[in-house]
Design an enzyme around this catalytic site. Structure first.
Site, PDB file in Angstrom:
ATOM      1  N   GLU A 221       3.926  -3.750 -16.105  1.00 16.19           N
ATOM      2  CA  GLU A 221       4.438  -5.132 -15.366  1.00 16.19           C
ATOM      3  C   GLU A 221       4.041  -6.410 -15.920  1.00 16.19           C
ATOM      4  O   GLU A 221       4.855  -7.428 -15.720  1.00 16.19           O
ATOM      5  CB  GLU A 221       4.011  -5.051 -13.846  1.00 16.19           C
ATOM      6  CG  GLU A 221       4.672  -3.940 -13.101  1.00 16.19           C
ATOM      7  CD  GLU A 221       4.244  -3.949 -11.510  1.00 16.19           C
ATOM      8  OE1 GLU A 221       4.168  -4.898 -10.989  1.00 16.19           O
ATOM      9  OE2 GLU A 221       4.079  -2.801 -11.153  1.00 16.19           O
TER      10      GLU A 221
ATOM     11  N   ASP B 113       2.585  -0.396 -11.745  1.00 16.30           N
ATOM     12  CA  ASP B 113       1.379  -0.045 -10.809  1.00 16.30           C
ATOM     13  C   ASP B 113       1.575   1.124 -10.134  1.00 16.30           C
ATOM     14  O   ASP B 113       2.599   1.499  -9.784  1.00 16.30           O
ATOM     15  CB  ASP B 113       1.201  -1.172 -10.017  1.00 16.30           C
ATOM     16  CG  ASP B 113       0.640  -2.648 -10.642  1.00 16.30           C
ATOM     17  OD1 ASP B 113       0.597  -2.443 -11.828  1.00 16.30           O
ATOM     18  OD2 ASP B 113       0.588  -3.778 -10.000  1.00 16.30           O
TER      19      ASP B 113
ATOM     20  N   GLU C 159       5.245  -0.072  -4.604  1.00  9.14           N
ATOM     21  CA  GLU C 159       5.970  -1.102  -5.264  1.00  9.14           C
ATOM     22  C   GLU C 159       6.054  -0.679  -6.893  1.00  9.14           C
ATOM     23  O   GLU C 159       7.319  -1.211  -7.153  1.00  9.14           O
ATOM     24  CB  GLU C 159       5.398  -2.307  -4.924  1.00  9.14           C
ATOM     25  CG  GLU C 159       6.043  -3.159  -3.765  1.00  9.14           C
ATOM     26  CD  GLU C 159       5.310  -4.676  -3.771  1.00  9.14           C
ATOM     27  OE1 GLU C 159       6.138  -5.464  -4.535  1.00  9.14           O
ATOM     28  OE2 GLU C 159       4.462  -4.653  -3.036  1.00  9.14           O
TER      29      GLU C 159
ATOM     30  N   ARG D  71      -5.302  -2.267  -5.240  1.00  8.45           N
ATOM     31  CA  ARG D  71      -4.344  -2.003  -3.933  1.00  8.45           C
ATOM     32  C   ARG D  71      -4.524  -0.893  -3.789  1.00  8.45           C
ATOM     33  O   ARG D  71      -4.122   0.117  -4.181  1.00  8.45           O
ATOM     34  CB  ARG D  71      -3.077  -2.391  -4.262  1.00  8.45           C
ATOM     35  CG  ARG D  71      -2.519  -3.769  -4.321  1.00  8.45           C
ATOM     36  CD  ARG D  71      -1.191  -4.150  -4.525  1.00  8.45           C
ATOM     37  NE  ARG D  71      -0.924  -5.573  -4.852  1.00  8.45           N
ATOM     38  CZ  ARG D  71      -1.041  -6.257  -5.941  1.00  8.45           C
ATOM     39  NH1 ARG D  71      -0.866  -5.418  -7.067  1.00  8.45           N
ATOM     40  NH2 ARG D  71      -0.641  -7.366  -5.963  1.00  8.45           N
TER      41      ARG D  71
ATOM     42  N   HIS E  29      -6.424   6.481  -6.135  1.00 12.94           N
ATOM     43  CA  HIS E  29      -7.151   7.604  -5.855  1.00 12.94           C
ATOM     44  C   HIS E  29      -8.643   7.116  -5.654  1.00 12.94           C
ATOM     45  O   HIS E  29      -9.503   7.847  -5.237  1.00 12.94           O
ATOM     46  CB  HIS E  29      -7.135   8.680  -7.159  1.00 12.94           C
ATOM     47  CG  HIS E  29      -6.007   9.133  -7.045  1.00 12.94           C
ATOM     48  ND1 HIS E  29      -5.688  10.714  -6.702  1.00 12.94           N
ATOM     49  CD2 HIS E  29      -4.555   8.944  -7.703  1.00 12.94           C
ATOM     50  CE1 HIS E  29      -4.595  11.013  -7.098  1.00 12.94           C
ATOM     51  NE2 HIS E  29      -3.753  10.014  -7.708  1.00 12.94           N
TER      52      HIS E  29
END
Length: 764
Positions: free
Chosen positions: A9, A82, A86, A310, A355
């Protein structure tokens, strides 16, 4: 040689990937999202199974063109965006774009997921790819469709019923409701008086206090003593009971208690602690964490410093636990290690796909070692994450607590409590803060003198203290994030966006770091709560999030979910077309200019009083102003530069100003106070100087003398000194209770600050 194209990204991440994977790989960046719904009605086709019409985001088209060109030469495609929903959706959009271009054919396409940007993690992820997850993509599509359907249908209704330019969001609206309801609770609050009675005692040469808990054997509640007369009666009773000036020790309770460390950070707890300890906004926290995750240059090599930020997980990988325990033993001593690693369980069944908890990629990189390579805000956040990670694997703290009941007369009991830390354990590294601390002072560092049952303790003085109950506090960023998580509104990765959106729409403002709804926010909330109660209901919003999570796990289909939502929502929007317009209240008072009724109206900057005869009559005044405004004050020896009529001091919606007495024939006006010149050159245009001005709400700010040609402005007093860190032409003087007076760089991304106590005294 096989040519591999890997897409991430951000360009920083692409640069790192290229170094770690070698010559066989070309790493490119998508620069975030690449496609979105077309910005018009019909982007989600509700009549055809909610098919969605996408288009390439214009600002990223040039990056897509670079990816298309590279794919023409590549043999294999790796999608390494990611590791969340998203990111999965971005990979899917890239796949769809390249497929539509006819560039994939039979070329292998792999989805690569990693949670830290280290050489080992990246090479392992590339060696063990998977396919794109249809469930995750569908969950993200459903989420985007819901947001579109709510926004594109509620926002036009708000334009009609409240004010043009307003909008409503699926998760922002319940968040706004939280803030408005708290404000209404504060406004309804009626304070109550109460008194506390403390006895100051002395034993073994040490003074301490005991709080009255029982009178005549009856336990006292908060409002047992509610006025000065009763407090004086109780004081006299206690003195009478202790005629020889002593209380008797009735009971002594000693015990040890353990305090366990907090688990490692999740997205939500990181945002909360960064707000409490560092005063970071949620947006600033996530932006800085993204930088630490993507990596910083350390001695010529880009290194990812933390795992993916996140996540809802509090799990730590086994190899990370091994390293953490080793560093604890080395830096703090083997006695600070528990016999086995602490294991924490994720509370939410809907934990995001990452994780691990947020942790340093290597705790061997101590914060002090990274100081030369990080910006001040990066260092502060890394230090917070490092300390929390270390503390979560250290032994509990052990506190020795003591509670002593002291009797004045029969049944009149005061209690003294105290504790001391016997074993600091994890507290040597980190302690979690709490929101809205109230009540008793922290007793963790207060030890009582040794006392025994039956012993007589000398009374020194009795203190009567008057108190008043306080309303619940407004939400801070930390407490709002905590409450959003508790209600299941949105997901932790969206909290920063929710808060930012509420502020950008001017539905809420920050007042002393607390959220306060604006008049506009109140009206929007009132309209939605009255006419769309179900869609700002906390439980409904949480259930919808649970449904989206079920889609991501493959337990629910996304189209039936949208269909169930849309049928009821669409009917309700249609039914509310004729709803009454909120925000206008006709008053019994008449206009002093034309004698038509006045009304309370919602304007761009909140409520005001205006004539119902507008636009023929333009009478207005501020809400709360007296109906009969004082006569205009004539300014001696001043005439209007346009018509030569006397100038007068008038009062308008935004305060007092100078205007022409010949109004409305002549509309000349000017500010009552001329802005003062600071002598500091504007850092943006380099032509004007910064002037001290007052906003329409009375707040001081400093802006360029060339306004409106140059719109540069700062809130804090400027200094003609360049920032030694980023080179910005000026610094500003900022004073806060926590940090005192400092010189700070007005460039937020810089973060430079240095104490300057002399600045508070009119110095530099």
């Amino acid at each position: 040689m096989t040519k591999n194209l890997i897409i991430v990204e951000s360009p920083a991440k692409a640069k790192t990937m290229g170094k770690y994977l070698g010559k066989g790989f070309t790493a490119l960046a998508s620069y975030g999202h690449v496609r979105d719904l077309i910005p018009k009605k019909g982007a989600v086709d509700t009549d055809h199974d909610f098919s969605m019409k996408y288009e390439v985001i214009e600002k990223n088209r040039k990056h897509i063109d670079v990816i298309i060109k590279a794919m023409k030469k590549a043999d294999v495609l790796y999608l390494a965006t990611d590791p969340d929903r998203e990111g999965e959706a971005i990979s899917w959009h890239l796949y769809e774009i390249l497929k539509d271009e006819g560039l994939l054919g039979d070329k292998p396409v792999h989805r690569v997921v990693f949670h830290e940007i280290t050489k080992g993690a990246i090479q392992k992820a590339v060696a063990e790819p998977r396919a794109l997850s249809e469930n995750l993509v569908n969950a993200q599509q459903a989420r985007r469709a819901l947001d579109y359907l709510v926004g594109f249908n509620l926002s036009p209704l708000l334009w009609k019923k409240v004010r043009r330019g307003l909008s409503a969001g699926r998760v922002q609206s319940p968040a706004l409701r939280l803030i408005v309801e708290r404000e209404e609770e504060i406004e309804r609050f009626v304070e109550r008086e109460y008194w506390t009675i403390d006895s100051e005692m002395e034993a073994s040469g040490q003074a301490f206090r005991a709080r009255l808990m029982m009178l005549s054997g009856e336990r006292l509640d908060q409002f047992a003593v509610t006025d000065a007369t009763r407090a004086a009666e109780v004081e006299a009773r206690l003195k009478d009971g202790a005629r020889d000036g002593h209380y008797r020790v009735r009971a002594v309770e000693r015990k040890q208690r353990r305090r366990n460390p907090a688990p490692p950070f999740t997205t939500s707890t990181l945002q909360q602690e960064a707000a409490r300890k560092l005063y970071f906004t949620a947006q600033r926290t996530m932006r800085t964490a993204q930088q630490l995750y993507e990596g910083v240059a350390i001695e010529g090599e880009t290194v990812g410093l933390i795992t993916y930020m996140r996540t809802d997980s509090v799990t730590l990988a086994q190899d990370a636990l091994t390293e953490i325990r080793g560093v604890i033993a080395e830096r703090f001593g083997a006695d600070k290690l528990p016999s086995a690693p602490h294991v924490y369980k994720t509370r939410s069944k809907n934990a995001q796909e990452a994780h691990e908890a947020i942790r340093p990629t290597s705790v061997g990189r101590a914060p002090e070692d990274l100081r030369p390579f990080l910006t001040p805000e990066q260092l502060k956040l890394y230090d917070l994450i490092w300390r929390r990670t270390m503390a979560c694997q250290m032994i509990p703290a052990v506190l020795d607590t003591m509670a002593v009941d002291l009797e004045a007369g029969p049944g009149d009991i005061s209690r003294a409590t105290g504790s001391v830390v016997l074993v600091p354990g994890f507290m040597t590294v980190y302690q979690e803060d709490a929101d809205d601390k109230k009540g008793e002072e922290d007793e963790s560092d207060r030890l009582l003198p040794d006392m025994r049952e039956g012993e007589r303790i000398a009374l020194k003085e009795i203190h009567k203290e008057q108190h008043f109950t306080e309303p619940p506090p407004r939400y801070s960023e930390a407490s709002l994030v905590k409450t959003l998580e508790a209600f299941g509104i949105g997901r932790p990765s969206t909290y920063a966006t929710i808060i930012q959106t509420l502020q950008q729409r001017e539905y809420v403002v920050l007042d002393k770091r607390r959220f306060k709804p604006t008049d506009v926010g109140r009206v929007v909330n009132k309209f939605l709560a009255q006419h769309f109660e179900r869609y700002v209901d906390y439980d409904f919003t949480a259930r919808l999030e649970d449904d989206l999570d079920a889609v991501s796990r493959g337990e629910k289909e996304w189209v039936p979910l949208l269909r169930n939502f849309w049928s009821e929502f669409h009917r309700q929007v249609s039914d509310k077309e004729d709803a009454e317009r909120p925000g206008v209240e006709v008053l019994a008072e008449t206009c002093p200019q034309c004698h038509k009724p006045l009304s309370k109206r919602l304007g761009r900057n909140g409520y005001f009083i205006g004539c119902t005869g507008y636009p023929e009559c333009d009478y207005t005044r501020n809400l709360g102003e007296e109906a009969e405004a004082p006569a205009a004050e004539v300014i001696p020896d001043r005439v209007c530069p346009l018509c030569a009529s006397p100038l007068v001091i008038k009062r308008g919606r935004y305060g007092r100003f100078i205007g022409c007495s010949n109004y409305p024939s002549c509309r000349h006006m000017e500010p009552l106070e001329k802005p003062s010149d600071t002598g500091v050159t504007c850092p943006e245009c380099r032509q004007g100087t910064l002037l001290k001005r007052k906003s329409r709400y009375g707040k001081i700010f400093y802006s360029c003398s060339r306004y409106p040609d140059c719109k540069y402005a700062v809130w804090n007093p400027p200094l003609a000194e360049p920032c030694p860190q980023c080179g910005h032409p000026i610094l500003t003087i900022k004073t806060t209770k926590r940090r005192g007076t400092e010189k700070v760089c007005p460039q937020k991304e810089c973060g430079y600050s240095i104490p300057c106590p002399e600045c508070a005294e009119g110095g530099p």
